[in-house]
Motif scaffolding. Structure first.
Motif, short mmCIF file in Angstrom:
data_model
loop_
_atom_site.label_atom_id
_atom_site.label_comp_id
_atom_site.label_asym_id
_atom_site.label_seq_id
_atom_site.Cartn_x
_atom_site.Cartn_y
_atom_site.Cartn_z
N LEU A 81 0.60 11.73 -3.53
CA LEU A 81 1.48 12.90 -3.64
C LEU A 81 1.37 13.58 -5.00
CD1 LEU A 81 4.68 11.62 -1.82
CD2 LEU A 81 2.96 13.20 -0.98
N ALA A 82 0.96 12.86 -6.02
CA ALA A 82 0.82 13.45 -7.35
C ALA A 82 -0.49 14.20 -7.51
CB ALA A 82 0.92 12.36 -8.41
N HIS A 83 -1.38 14.08 -6.54
CA HIS A 83 -2.67 14.75 -6.62
C HIS A 83 -2.49 16.25 -6.50
CE1 HIS A 83 -6.93 15.51 -6.13
NE2 HIS A 83 -6.66 16.18 -5.05
N LEU A 84 -3.10 16.99 -7.40
CA LEU A 84 -3.04 18.45 -7.38
C LEU A 84 -4.42 18.99 -7.05
CD1 LEU A 84 -0.91 19.14 -10.57
CD2 LEU A 84 -0.15 19.14 -8.19
N SER A 85 -4.44 19.98 -6.22
CA SER A 85 -5.70 20.61 -5.87
C SER A 85 -6.17 21.50 -7.02
CB SER A 85 -5.52 21.44 -4.60
OG SER A 85 -6.71 22.12 -4.31
N PRO A 86 -7.45 21.44 -7.39
CA PRO A 86 -7.91 22.28 -8.50
C PRO A 86 -8.00 23.77 -8.13
CG PRO A 86 -9.73 21.05 -7.58
CD PRO A 86 -8.49 20.55 -6.89
N ASN A 87 -8.05 24.08 -6.86
CA ASN A 87 -8.15 25.47 -6.43
C ASN A 87 -6.90 25.86 -5.64
OD1 ASN A 87 -10.74 25.63 -7.49
ND2 ASN A 87 -11.64 24.83 -5.62
N ASN A 88 -5.85 26.19 -6.35
CA ASN A 88 -4.63 26.60 -5.67
C ASN A 88 -4.81 28.01 -5.10
OD1 ASN A 88 -3.21 24.28 -6.22
ND2 ASN A 88 -2.56 25.00 -8.23
N PRO A 89 -4.43 28.21 -3.86
CA PRO A 89 -4.61 29.54 -3.27
C PRO A 89 -3.63 30.55 -3.88
CG PRO A 89 -3.46 28.11 -1.76
CD PRO A 89 -3.87 27.26 -2.92
N SER A 90 -4.10 31.74 -4.08
CA SER A 90 -3.24 32.80 -4.59
C SER A 90 -3.33 33.98 -3.64
CB SER A 90 -3.69 33.21 -6.00
OG SER A 90 -5.00 33.71 -5.95
N LEU B 262 0.82 -1.22 0.00
CA LEU B 262 0.00 0.00 0.00
C LEU B 262 0.85 1.26 0.00
CD1 LEU B 262 -2.91 -0.94 2.41
CD2 LEU B 262 -3.03 -0.54 -0.04
N LEU B 263 1.92 1.27 0.77
CA LEU B 263 2.77 2.45 0.80
C LEU B 263 3.51 2.67 -0.51
CD1 LEU B 263 4.25 2.27 4.41
CD2 LEU B 263 2.58 3.89 3.51
N VAL B 264 3.93 1.61 -1.14
CA VAL B 264 4.66 1.76 -2.40
C VAL B 264 3.73 2.17 -3.53
CG1 VAL B 264 5.91 0.43 -4.16
CG2 VAL B 264 6.55 0.22 -1.76
N MET B 265 2.53 1.63 -3.55
CA MET B 265 1.63 1.92 -4.67
C MET B 265 0.81 3.18 -4.47
SD MET B 265 0.25 -1.88 -5.55
CE MET B 265 -0.70 -1.35 -6.95
N MET B 266 0.39 3.46 -3.26
CA MET B 266 -0.53 4.56 -3.03
C MET B 266 0.15 5.89 -2.75
SD MET B 266 -3.37 3.25 -3.66
CE MET B 266 -4.47 4.54 -3.19
N THR B 267 1.33 5.88 -2.17
CA THR B 267 1.99 7.13 -1.82
C THR B 267 2.27 8.00 -3.05
OG1 THR B 267 2.97 6.06 0.10
CG2 THR B 267 3.95 8.13 -0.59
N PRO B 268 2.82 7.47 -4.14
CA PRO B 268 3.02 8.34 -5.31
C PRO B 268 1.71 8.89 -5.88
CG PRO B 268 4.30 6.34 -5.54
CD PRO B 268 3.42 6.15 -4.35
N LYS B 269 0.64 8.09 -5.82
CA LYS B 269 -0.63 8.57 -6.35
C LYS B 269 -1.19 9.70 -5.50
CE LYS B 269 -2.03 4.33 -8.62
NZ LYS B 269 -3.10 3.38 -8.84
#
Length: 55
Positions: free
Chosen positions: A29-38, A20-27
């Motif tokens: 961490l690669a997630h980007l929020s659609p509403n980045n704060p500015s 689970l740690l090997v497969m799920m951690t990169p997924k």
């Protein structure tokens, strides 16, 4: 009773966590929020002390 022997179940637990740690951690961490704060305002907000009527 096989439930009392921790040897096979402990290895299954460890292997499951490693997978689970090997497969799920990169997924995750690669997630980007659609509403980045500015930064909307660079000036500080004006704060005033409160005037307590009973003090």
């Amino acid at each position: 009773m096989p439930q009392l022997n921790p040897a096979p179940w402990f290895m299954i637990l460890i292997l499951t966590w490693i997978i689970l740690l090997v497969m799920m951690t990169p997924k995750v961490l690669a997630h980007l929020s659609p509403n980045n704060p500015s930064p909307s305002a660079t000036e500080k907000a004006k704060t005033e002390p409160w005037h307590w009527t009973w003090h």
